[in-house]
Design a protein around this motif. Sequence first.
Motif, PDB file in Angstrom:
ATOM      1  N   GLY A 416     -88.048  42.477 -52.951  1.00 58.39           N
ATOM      2  CA  GLY A 416     -88.298  42.285 -51.375  1.00 58.39           C
ATOM      3  C   GLY A 416     -88.376  40.920 -51.230  1.00 58.39           C
ATOM      4  N   LEU A 417     -88.568  39.984 -52.097  1.00 64.07           N
ATOM      5  CA  LEU A 417     -88.854  38.479 -51.387  1.00 64.07           C
ATOM      6  C   LEU A 417     -87.281  37.835 -51.279  1.00 64.07           C
ATOM      7  CD1 LEU A 417     -91.606  37.175 -53.591  1.00 64.07           C
ATOM      8  CD2 LEU A 417     -91.632  37.616 -51.357  1.00 64.07           C
ATOM      9  N   LEU A 418     -86.155  38.446 -51.926  1.00 67.03           N
ATOM     10  CA  LEU A 418     -85.066  38.022 -52.182  1.00 67.03           C
ATOM     11  C   LEU A 418     -84.460  38.437 -50.540  1.00 67.03           C
ATOM     12  CD1 LEU A 418     -82.598  36.379 -53.336  1.00 67.03           C
ATOM     13  CD2 LEU A 418     -82.011  38.691 -54.309  1.00 67.03           C
ATOM     14  N   ALA A 419     -84.713  39.653 -50.268  1.00 68.59           N
ATOM     15  CA  ALA A 419     -84.216  40.242 -49.081  1.00 68.59           C
ATOM     16  C   ALA A 419     -84.868  39.495 -47.645  1.00 68.59           C
ATOM     17  CB  ALA A 419     -84.550  41.699 -49.057  1.00 68.59           C
ATOM     18  N   VAL A 420     -86.251  39.101 -47.672  1.00 67.55           N
ATOM     19  CA  VAL A 420     -86.820  38.434 -46.732  1.00 67.55           C
ATOM     20  C   VAL A 420     -86.161  36.956 -46.755  1.00 67.55           C
ATOM     21  CG1 VAL A 420     -89.007  37.360 -45.825  1.00 67.55           C
ATOM     22  CG2 VAL A 420     -88.928  39.697 -46.706  1.00 67.55           C
ATOM     23  N   LEU A 421     -85.810  36.240 -47.851  1.00 71.08           N
ATOM     24  CA  LEU A 421     -85.319  35.149 -47.887  1.00 71.08           C
ATOM     25  C   LEU A 421     -84.080  35.078 -46.998  1.00 71.08           C
ATOM     26  CD1 LEU A 421     -85.221  32.121 -48.636  1.00 71.08           C
ATOM     27  CD2 LEU A 421     -84.057  32.853 -50.812  1.00 71.08           C
ATOM     28  N   GLY A 422     -83.063  36.357 -47.252  1.00 71.66           N
ATOM     29  CA  GLY A 422     -82.045  36.418 -46.571  1.00 71.66           C
ATOM     30  C   GLY A 422     -82.110  36.538 -45.069  1.00 71.66           C
ATOM     31  N   VAL A 423     -83.037  37.301 -44.581  1.00 73.93           N
ATOM     32  CA  VAL A 423     -83.552  37.249 -43.142  1.00 73.93           C
ATOM     33  C   VAL A 423     -83.718  35.759 -42.400  1.00 73.93           C
ATOM     34  CG1 VAL A 423     -85.381  37.957 -41.429  1.00 73.93           C
ATOM     35  CG2 VAL A 423     -84.602  39.452 -43.468  1.00 73.93           C
ATOM     36  N   VAL A 424     -84.843  35.289 -43.093  1.00 69.41           N
ATOM     37  CA  VAL A 424     -84.688  33.832 -42.642  1.00 69.41           C
ATOM     38  C   VAL A 424     -83.762  32.740 -43.008  1.00 69.41           C
ATOM     39  CG1 VAL A 424     -86.210  31.824 -43.179  1.00 69.41           C
ATOM     40  CG2 VAL A 424     -87.348  33.979 -43.378  1.00 69.41           C
ATOM     41  N   THR A 425     -82.930  32.788 -43.738  1.00 66.78           N
ATOM     42  CA  THR A 425     -81.665  32.127 -43.713  1.00 66.78           C
ATOM     43  C   THR A 425     -80.708  32.369 -42.397  1.00 66.78           C
ATOM     44  OG1 THR A 425     -81.937  31.922 -46.248  1.00 66.78           O
ATOM     45  CG2 THR A 425     -79.554  31.548 -45.135  1.00 66.78           C
ATOM     46  N   ILE A 426     -80.620  33.893 -42.402  1.00 68.27           N
ATOM     47  CA  ILE A 426     -79.442  34.318 -41.176  1.00 68.27           C
ATOM     48  C   ILE A 426     -80.443  33.634 -39.788  1.00 68.27           C
ATOM     49  CG2 ILE A 426     -78.689  36.531 -39.949  1.00 68.27           C
ATOM     50  CD1 ILE A 426     -78.708  37.422 -42.779  1.00 68.27           C
ATOM     51  N   THR A 427     -81.471  33.743 -39.648  1.00 66.03           N
ATOM     52  CA  THR A 427     -82.232  33.344 -38.475  1.00 66.03           C
ATOM     53  C   THR A 427     -81.994  31.727 -38.339  1.00 66.03           C
ATOM     54  OG1 THR A 427     -83.833  35.133 -38.809  1.00 66.03           O
ATOM     55  CG2 THR A 427     -84.148  33.426 -37.131  1.00 66.03           C
ATOM     56  N   VAL A 428     -82.127  31.022 -39.190  1.00 63.73           N
ATOM     57  CA  VAL A 428     -81.971  29.732 -39.237  1.00 63.73           C
ATOM     58  C   VAL A 428     -80.447  29.471 -38.856  1.00 63.73           C
ATOM     59  CG1 VAL A 428     -81.910  27.554 -40.762  1.00 63.73           C
ATOM     60  CG2 VAL A 428     -83.540  29.110 -40.947  1.00 63.73           C
ATOM     61  N   VAL A 429     -79.582  30.132 -39.308  1.00 63.17           N
ATOM     62  CA  VAL A 429     -78.052  29.912 -39.109  1.00 63.17           C
ATOM     63  C   VAL A 429     -77.817  30.394 -37.611  1.00 63.17           C
ATOM     64  CG1 VAL A 429     -75.785  30.853 -39.572  1.00 63.17           C
ATOM     65  CG2 VAL A 429     -77.332  30.446 -41.465  1.00 63.17           C
ATOM     66  N   GLY A 430     -78.566  31.316 -37.293  1.00 64.47           N
ATOM     67  CA  GLY A 430     -78.212  31.764 -35.619  1.00 64.47           C
ATOM     68  C   GLY A 430     -79.044  30.725 -34.827  1.00 64.47           C
ATOM     69  N   SER A 431     -80.138  30.134 -35.471  1.00 64.34           N
ATOM     70  CA  SER A 431     -80.651  28.871 -34.465  1.00 64.34           C
ATOM     71  C   SER A 431     -79.928  27.949 -34.374  1.00 64.34           C
ATOM     72  CB  SER A 431     -81.973  28.407 -35.139  1.00 64.34           C
ATOM     73  OG  SER A 431     -82.993  29.601 -35.151  1.00 64.34           O
TER      74      SER A 431
END
Length: 445
Positions: A416-431
Amino acid sequence: MPSASTGASTIVDASAATAVRTEAAPAPATSTGAAPLDVVPADSRMAPGGPGYRRMSFALFLAGVATFALLYSTQALLPLISGDFGVTASTASWTVSAATGALALFVLPLSALSERFGRRTLMTVSLAIAVAVGLLVPFAPSVGWLVALRAVQGAALAGLPVSAMAYLAEEVRPKALITAIGLFVAGNSVGGMSGRVITGWVAQEWGWRVALGVIGLIAVGCAVAFRLLLPAPKHFKAGSLRPAVLVSTVRGHLANPLLCRLYAIGALFMTVFGAVYTVIGYRLTDAPFSLPQGIIGSIFLVYLVGTVSASTAGKLVARLGRRGALYLAGGTTTAGLLVSLADSLPLILLGLVLITAGFFAGHAVASSSVSHTAKEGRAQASALYQSAYYLGSSAGGTLGAVAFHAGGWAGTVALGLLAVLGVVTITVVGSHAARTQRRLVAVHR
């Protein structure tokens, strides 16, 4: 803080992007018989407090209840199914993964039927088939038959979520869209909760087969009420069933970086959720908890938290922006995963509350952003999101069970933590993409 998304500077206002018919307000005639140039067409789409909005909201809420109650009806019963058929948790988890996986595979083809025959028609047919199969599921003679029937059920349900999102995007005013979609997602959470709680207590007394039969009957009632309540669409325009048109539309959506990021975010959030709720029953039936089936089913009452977080997603976005809301959802989910590691039942429940709140908030924000972003082919845009979302659910259920076998609950939390890290990374890329685009626009000016 300005409202933003995961790179949402490319988002256009839905009122400008929507290529649907609106009813024009009657224009007063001038002395020459011509209408004045400054008359603006009235927006006849539904809005809170307006005609049909409550009926529409309640109808889609019930559709969401039926969808999630059926789709995840076996999840709280996995320990009993494992015991009855003598199979492992990984094998039993396929009764969930087969349904969500089939939904993911069929959602795009059925979105084309939605474009051709209408949102309400496809939602009605999808629910009718799904509830009919739901009445057969309790009689499955083997785990193989159970998995097969669940796959058929998932495929039938594929026509509902994508059509619901497209219906809302066409029939609801842009400013009310996030709230309306949040209510539909809230119905999902209530369905997921009630299905698991009811099956838990019924199964404790009469077995898992009777429990699944009860869920089937509840879904029948929801389906009938849905069809009677949902207003007829006024802004739907039939599209083409030609494969070339579908391929072209899908290719266009997949070429949109923002949409692709939103699809990945939905899949990753659902991976966490699918893993946690597939495995939690096994953890709580084992020592030191050794809880009975009815109590384990009641654990899913925490879905009520998801009902609240999904229905308030619009306010969250208005306050924090879309990216801010996604960061908060990811942080809340992470906190829940870490808290759930404790060998204390109250702390495990607190962890589930945080995970559920974070997941439903993130899902509501991401799914509404898809509907808001797509300029055309909204059914296909929503279909791609739903496909990614339910593939995440299928992967989460299966991988969560594998991780649990390999490393216990800590293994599931690590996934689960690995998947959330993916969410945060994608959001940072979007920013970063949004800032870059703003700079380019400023330079060209």
